[in-house]
Design a protein around this motif. Structure first.
Motif, short mmCIF file in Angstrom:
data_model
loop_
_atom_site.label_atom_id
_atom_site.label_comp_id
_atom_site.label_asym_id
_atom_site.label_seq_id
_atom_site.Cartn_x
_atom_site.Cartn_y
_atom_site.Cartn_z
N THR A 192 -41.67 23.30 -43.38
CA THR A 192 -40.76 23.13 -42.24
C THR A 192 -41.49 23.33 -40.92
OG1 THR A 192 -40.09 25.43 -42.61
CG2 THR A 192 -38.62 23.73 -43.45
N ALA A 193 -42.54 24.14 -40.93
CA ALA A 193 -43.23 24.40 -39.67
C ALA A 193 -44.24 23.31 -39.33
CB ALA A 193 -43.94 25.76 -39.72
N SER A 194 -44.52 22.41 -40.27
CA SER A 194 -45.53 21.38 -40.03
C SER A 194 -44.91 20.04 -39.62
CB SER A 194 -46.38 21.16 -41.27
OG SER A 194 -46.97 22.37 -41.66
N SER A 251 -37.27 26.67 -39.11
CA SER A 251 -38.54 26.53 -39.81
C SER A 251 -39.01 27.92 -40.22
CB SER A 251 -39.57 25.80 -38.94
OG SER A 251 -40.35 26.69 -38.23
N ASN A 252 -39.43 28.05 -41.46
CA ASN A 252 -39.81 29.36 -41.97
C ASN A 252 -40.88 29.29 -43.04
OD1 ASN A 252 -38.29 28.29 -44.03
ND2 ASN A 252 -36.47 29.47 -43.48
N ASP A 253 -41.41 28.09 -43.28
CA ASP A 253 -42.53 28.01 -44.22
C ASP A 253 -43.45 26.87 -43.79
OD1 ASP A 253 -41.26 25.67 -44.95
OD2 ASP A 253 -40.42 26.50 -46.79
N GLU A 254 -44.51 26.66 -44.55
CA GLU A 254 -45.51 25.68 -44.16
C GLU A 254 -44.90 24.29 -43.97
OE1 GLU A 254 -48.72 25.18 -46.90
OE2 GLU A 254 -49.84 23.91 -45.52
#
Lengths: 997, 354
Positions: B180-182, B175-178
């Motif tokens: 994928t991280a959400s 995860s590396n952006d909004e």
């Protein structure tokens, strides 16, 4: 495209025309014949103007004999004089406290208050120059409507809380933007301490001519993305030329705490703790035995009776001297000033020492070109006190038992077997110095291109170097066993460029136009280097060079930049209809790459009813204006790189690796505030009574919020523009000339309110922490108190009781077994219902008395230390005197539960320590005597001589039983109105003399 | 006149148009995520960064040592510090907001996410051998973290059961952006988590090198992977597999016991340790509110003696047993007089985790 647009705008403003000069001279004096320097003389409806020099003389060129001169000066009634065939005038200005005629600095220009459509508070030097203010912002307290100030603590050099029209942000900054002589300056703390320092305390109040606060959108949107919290514009004094004038001022005095508190003496302490031990939940204990096992001392058996709380205080004092030279000729004027200020705080080890020099210089190259500079250099040394929440904070000494001695009687050394750390060791065996060098300096060039059009270019810097040096010796808690030294060097450089055109024209009798168009570039960079060393041979070696071990070292840098374009136009139709429009485009490195530019417009209108024919002849109303404005501003204090997704370094042993540190969104940007302002200004009985009333509504959206995300993906939150909040309120300022004549009495009263409400937080709440009550959640004001509601004591058994949310009283144990949702409720609000001040000024011949009151009403305070100091002897902390009224036997009705050692009876975080924080303070009193001029000039060869005495925080009326109701312990943003061993304000009495040669 | 107007306009345009490019200011202590993993060197840095996360107080720096001790502290040791979070763990009465529970979870998943990011960017490594090694190392780190998580946040492996109860969420993508991280993912079952742990550790065992030298000796080798596998097998009661693999490590002759028992804890990289994350004066898990030395020690100016060793435990040793004489001592600093654990005595000291 942008460039083309600019040119077109520019051409629109352009008008051709030459002037044929006619020279007029004059002298301006006040009603007792003292020449007035710095009086503005303007040819009506043009930008042609000048100011009087030190001798009150002026020379001005007017277009023709029909010209009208407008004479205005702060504190005096404005006059208009038709030139006609006369070319030499003797003008006498009459004093007037009305605000309506004043000239107000509005950011990239000035305006007459009566023609303004925006809301601006102004404070002139006259109103605070005899006050020993610690830092110049203090002068605004109780004097500027709409500006709420809380000094936070009585420590010198400490950051202040200044809120203009409520609280506009949850997690971005809340302090206003400070602009000094056109340069946005560093006002945020730079030091490494837990509690913020105040970089503004380095500025000499004597150098300041006026402080203006831009409050509504019409006034502040010219500062665009940085204006949501208001803009404070500081203008330093400058000379108007004329023969050289030497001014010297000195004051000195002493200071003491506004209040000390009462604690148990040794006998009371033993009595309380004997009882508490005997009734402990852990069985029948013996006070002396428990005390011995907790402290390892046998002091219970001895005869000490120590007033520990008093050990934290010392007799403070202040010395201030100021010298300025000003003067010049028709082409060049200068002001050279220097001052020193030495303040000894009321807390042991606390002091502030400041030395300033300044040169403000203006030079006219020819009729069209002039340039000038403001140069200043400051050195200030602040000896700081540990954070409130540190065992080394001297105020925490009040927790030490009165039965323990300060010093070992045999050795004379500090007693080290105290219940808590005897932190006098930090003062005797350590130091914490913050040395600041700072220069806020600028140069400008101005080109009066034509009669009506001028161009001004300014370049300014704010350079600040902070050197922190801390040493804690072997005997201190944090420096033991071998000594600790910390050194931190911070350099911050702020550069600013302003370029703008000003255009003023009276198109015909019915239309006046006033316009500004310009750009601003502002950048800031901060670099710091620090090191920590431990292991010193002995305490005579303090620098890190002498330490055996470097335990930490670091260097870092950060920066930001803004590029902005702004325009403003104000028109006046038929002398009664006012329209204003302004806008600013801001681009910043702080804003995410997908939303880098913002537009901040404002419109405003005013209607001067008193210029209508139906009011023109009215004998009562001499001025009446209604006005309104609506516009948008931003808050760019979102952190320099909040929008980025970043990686940084972390370490394992001797190797460094990289890790993700922050998840960003590329459209993260400023917070937006839309503000409506409606105002009325009026003057009655020829300005004997005048008033300004404002209603405002500020709606902030796109609040920065940390949105929680599932931590299993590696990040715990993402910062987005999500929330909303609103502030509404009113401001009223009334000025009255009660008596004119020989004995003069004038009164100025101001009152303000703000009602804050968080309207959207995406459903989340922000809590203040395990010991604090502050909370932020939807539908509630910022920082409202939330927790258990104390219900006093059960008369039957002495148990503390709390209210469930069903309104019933529960004994503590039963209360704790209720579900969480039954326990907590709203228990207070740290925001005031209203606040303000009142000034009464009396004068008779040379004697003047000035009394400034300041008040705040309806705010709650939470004594966070109550859990330790007013908790019916739950642990061996010394207790406040009121705890002696504890419950002893069934039937006793009291608020103090039965003392039970270690048992926590009534000790949980609750409204037990929430109190009304309202207060009325005699903030400043000044009595001055100006020695008769004739006598002074003939006997002393002086122009003016005044002696005065002055007092700050003279009396305080409050129900709050802590040290001082003006308190705000620094616990981070959520917790307003908390008090945790925070030092009180100082009461300062000074005697001074001002002389002019 | 017209010329003058023209000149002024030009001047204005120049002044007003010149500052836009100055808005590109980059952070100095950080780099943009988009350039963080571009080549083999970056990947190596990220691997070391993952160990740095493991080295912190939330993981091996404190909690992965201390929390299991406190969970089994009866008649052995006692937490008497002011931190309620550790007290709750000792009393086996943890509230939902227990700070240790949340910080260990967050840090372990943070480490897992870095591993996932490394695995997703392995194609940036041109040298094939190195790529394999890096893959093995990232999987080792991920497997180790899942092993710590499953033991602390789920029911124990049941040798006779189906192990289909709730384990922990298995996140295996970067995860590396909004977006994928959400992503919200529920808990995978215990069985699935153990399968993943075994797969990761076996891949690691296969691809990791035999040794690292110098200051890199904290990095996992094939023996470290084997040792972790042994622990997993023991947890699963697969004693035969555990025995065989443990024997393999012993027979390799890479490791041997130290002559003095305390040396394992006080000396850096002795022959006895299979995996070791070490502190120095600047980089350690904490000197005042975190770190094993802080909590365990009671020496002059060092430690706060939050944990003491209880008599029923020390009584089990013969008076001359080195585990008693070398690994316990009577405190002389804060809360002096009680029995302290002698493993952690200096802030800059290393600690081992295996």
């Amino acid at each position: 495209m942008k460039k083309g647009f600019t040119c077109i705008l520019f051409l629109l403003f352009f008008h051709l025309g030459y002037s044929q000069g006619l020279k007029v001279l004059g002298t301006i004096k006040d009603d007792v014949g003292i020449p007035l320097p710095g009086v503005s003389v303007l040819v009506k409806n043009t930008i042609q103007g000048t100011v009087t020099n030190n001798d009150g003389n002026f020379v001005i060129e007017v277009p023709n004999t029909n010209s009208v001169l407008v004479i205005s000066y702060i504190g005096y009634a404005q006059q208009e004089i038709s030139v006609g065939n006369q070319n030499n005038f003797d003008i006498v200005l009459k004093e007037s406290n009305t605000q309506l005629n004043e000239v107000v600095v509005v950011g990239f220009g000035t305006a007459y208050r009566k023609d303004m459509t925006g809301s601006v508070s102004k404070l002139g030097a006259k109103e605070f120059e005899l006050q020993p203010v610690q830092s110049f912002e203090n002068a605004m307290q109780g004097r500027s409507a709409g500006v709420f100030m809380n000094s936070g603590s009585g420590k010198l050099g400490q950051g202040l809380n200044i809120r203009v029209r409520g609280i506009s942000s949850v997690s971005a900054g809340n302090q206003p933007l400070f602009v000094i002589d056109g340069v946005p300056v560093i006002s945020d703390a730079l030091g490494s301490g837990d509690e913020p320092d105040n970089p503004l305390a380095t500025i000499a109040p004597e150098d300041i001519e006026s402080i203006e606060v831009l409050k509504d959108a019409a006034a502040s949107s010219i500062y665009g993305a940085r204006a949501s919290n208001g803009v404070v514009i500081v203008t330093t004094k400058s000379s108007k030329g004329g023969k050289t004038k030497v001014e010297f001022g000195y004051y000195g005095g002493f200071s003491s705490p506004t209040r000390k508190r009462e604690w148990l003496n040794a006998a009371e302490y033993r009595e309380l703790f004997n009882y508490a031990a005997k009734h402990s939940d852990y069985g029948e204990l013996v006070g002396s035995e428990e005390f011995a096992s907790e402290t390892g001392s046998s002091d219970w058996e001895k005869n000490y009776d120590t007033k520990w709380a008093d050990q934290a205080f010392q007799n403070g004092g202040v010395n201030n001297a100021h010298l300025s030279l000003s003067g010049g000729d028709s082409k060049t004027s200068f002001l050279l000033s220097g001052s020193f200020n030495n303040q000894k705080g009321i807390i042991i080890g606390n002091s502030m020492d400041r030395k300033n020099i300044r040169l403000n210089l203006d030079h006219k190259i020819n009729k069209k070109l002039k340039f000038g500079t403001n140069l200043s250099l400051v050195r200030s040394l602040n000896k700081r006190v540990p954070s409130d929440n540190a065992f080394s904070n001297p105020l925490q000494l009040n927790a030490l038992p009165p039965i323990q001695p300060v010093r070992d009687s045999a050795t004379g050394l500090l007693n080290r077997n105290t219940l808590y750390y005897n932190n006098l060791a930090d003062v005797e065996n350590g130091n914490n110095d913050a040395l600041t060098y700072r220069s806020i300096s600028s140069i400008y060039g101005q080109w009066d291109i034509m009669d009506r059009l001028s161009f001004r270019s300014e370049y300014g810097i704010d350079w600040l170097n902070l050197q922190e040096e801390q040493y804690l010796g072997k005997l201190t808690e944090d420096g033991g066993p071998s000594g600790y030294s910390f050194s931190n060097q911070v350099t911050s450089l702020n550069q600013n460029v302003n370029n703008y055109f000003t255009y003023q024209q009276k198109v015909n009798n019915d239309l006046e136009l006033n316009a500004t168009l310009g750009m601003q570039f502002n950048s800031g960079e901060t670099n710091s280097t620090s090191a920590t060393g431990r292991g010193f041979a002995n305490d005579r070696f303090k620098k890190i060079a002498s330490s055996a071990k470097i335990t930490a070292a670091s260097s870092s840098g950060t920066g930001y930049a803004f590029t902005s374009y702004f325009a403003r136009a104000n028109t006046k139709f038929m002398d009664k209809f006012l329209f204003g429009i302004s806008g600013r485009v801001d681009g910043s490195s702080r804003f995410g790459k997908d939303k880098r530019w913002g537009f901040f417009p404002a419109v405003s209108a005013g209607y001067i009813l008193s210029n209508e024919s139906f009011l023109k002849e009215n004998k009562t109303i001499n001025f009446l204006k209604i006005r309104g404005s609506y516009g948008r501003t931003g808050n760019a204090e979102i952190g320099n790189f909040a929008s980025r997704t970043l990686w940084g370094s972390e370490f394992v042993g001797d190797l460094a690796g990289t890790v993700p540190t922050q998840l960003g969104v590329s459209n993260l940007t400023w917070e937006n505030t839309d503000q409506l302002d409606l105002g009325v200004e009026f003057g009655l009985f020829n300005d004997r009574l005048s008033a300004t009333f404002d209603y405002f509504e500020k709606k902030t959206k796109d609040l920065l919020l940390d949105l929680p995300i599932p931590s299993a993906n590696g990040y715990t939150f993402i910062t987005k523009n999500l929330g909303n909040l609103s502030n509404k309120g009113i401001e009223l300022t009334v000025t009255s000339q009660n008596l004119v004549g020989k004995f003069k009495w004038s009164t100025t009263f101001n009152i303000s309110t703000y009602k804050n409400k968080i309207t959207n937080l995406n459903g989340s709440t922000i809590d203040g922490g395990s010991r604090q009550l502050g909370r932020i959640s939807e539908g509630k004001p910022f920082g409202y108190f939330y927790g258990a509601k104390y219900a006093g004591v059960n008369p039957d058994n002495g148990n503390a009781q709390y209210f469930g949310i069903d309104g019933k009283k529960y004994d503590q144990e039963d209360f704790l077994s209720l579900p969480d949702s039954m326990q907590n409720q709203v228990v207070g609000d740290p925001n005031p219902d209203f606040f303000g001040g009142m000034n009464n000024h009396f004068s008779y011949k040379g004697v003047a008395l000035d009394i400034q009151l300041q008040f705040i009403y309806g705010n709650d305070l939470y004594n966070t230390a109550g859990f330790f100091q007013s908790v019916n002897g739950d642990y061996f902390d010394n207790q406040s005197k009121d705890q002696l009224a504890y419950w002893r036997k069934p039937g006793d009705v009291t608020d103090i539960p039965e003392p039970r050692l270690y048992s926590g009876n009534g000790s949980m975080k609750s409204s037990r320590w929430v109190q009304d924080g309202s207060y009325l303070r005699v903030k400043a009193v000044t009595l001055s005597y100006t020695i008769p001029r004739n006598w002074v000039s003939s006997n002393l060869k002086m122009e003016n001589l005044m002696v005065y005495m002055s007092a700050q925080n003279l009396f305080t009326f409050t129900k709050y039983n802590g040290y001082d109701p003006e308190v705000s312990t620094y616990f981070g943003g959520v917790n307003l109105g908390h008090d945790f061993y925070t030092p009180p304000q100082a009461k300062i009495i000074t005697f001074g003399v001002n002389a002019t040669f | 006149m017209r010329n003058k107007i023209y000149l002024i306009s030009l001047f204005t345009a120049f002044l007003f148009g010149s500052c836009v490019k100055n808005l590109d200011i980059n952070p100095e202590q950080n780099i943009d995520a988009s350039v963080a993993l571009e080549n083999a060197e970056d990947i190596r840095s990220a691997l070391i960064g993952t160990y740095a996360i493991l080295h912190g107080g939330a993981l091996y720096g404190t909690n992965l040592n201390l929390v299991p001790e406190l969970m089994g502290s009866e008649d052995y040791c006692q937490w008497r510090g002011t931190f309620q979070s550790f007290r709750q763990i000792m009393n086996k009465g943890m509230y939902v907001d227990n700070a240790e529970a949340s910080r260990t979870w967050i840090a372990a998943y943070r480490a897992i996410n870095v591993s996932n990011n490394i695995i997703a960017n392995l194609n940036k490594v041109e040298d094939e051998d190195l790529r394999k090694e890096f893959e093995g190392e990232a999987k080792f780190l991920r497997g180790a973290m899942y092993f710590e998580l499953i033991r602390l946040y789920a029911k124990p492996w049941d040798n006779t059961g189906t192990n289909d109860g709730a384990g922990v969420p298995l996140i295996l993508t970067a995860s590396n952006d909004e977006t994928t991280a959400s992503v919200k993912k529920g808990r995978d079952n215990i069985n699935a988590v153990y399968t993943q742990i075994l797969n990761d550790l076996k891949d690691a065992e296969k691809n990791l090198p035999e040794s690292f030298d110098g200051s890199e000796r904290f990095r996992a080798t094939t023996y470290t992977a084997k040792a972790f596998l042994v622990r997993v097998y023991l947890q699963q009661s697969k004693f035969a597999e555990a025995l065989a693999l443990a024997n393999e490590i012993i027979e390799s002759k890479v490791f041997r016991l130290n002559p003095a028992i305390a040396a394992t804890f006080s000396n850096k990289f002795t022959n006895e340790t299979i995996m070791e994350l070490y502190n120095n004066d600047q980089n350690n898990a904490g000197e005042s509110n975190d770190g094993l030395t802080t909590f365990y020690a009671s020496l002059s100016g060092i430690g706060r003696s939050d944990i003491r060793i209880l008599a029923p435990f020390t009584d089990k040793y013969e008076a001359t047993d080195e585990r008693l004489t070398e690994l316990t001592y009577e405190g002389v600093g804060r809360r002096s007089g009680s029995t302290q654990c002698g493993k952690w005595k200096a802030y800059g000291q290393k600690y081992s985790c295996n």
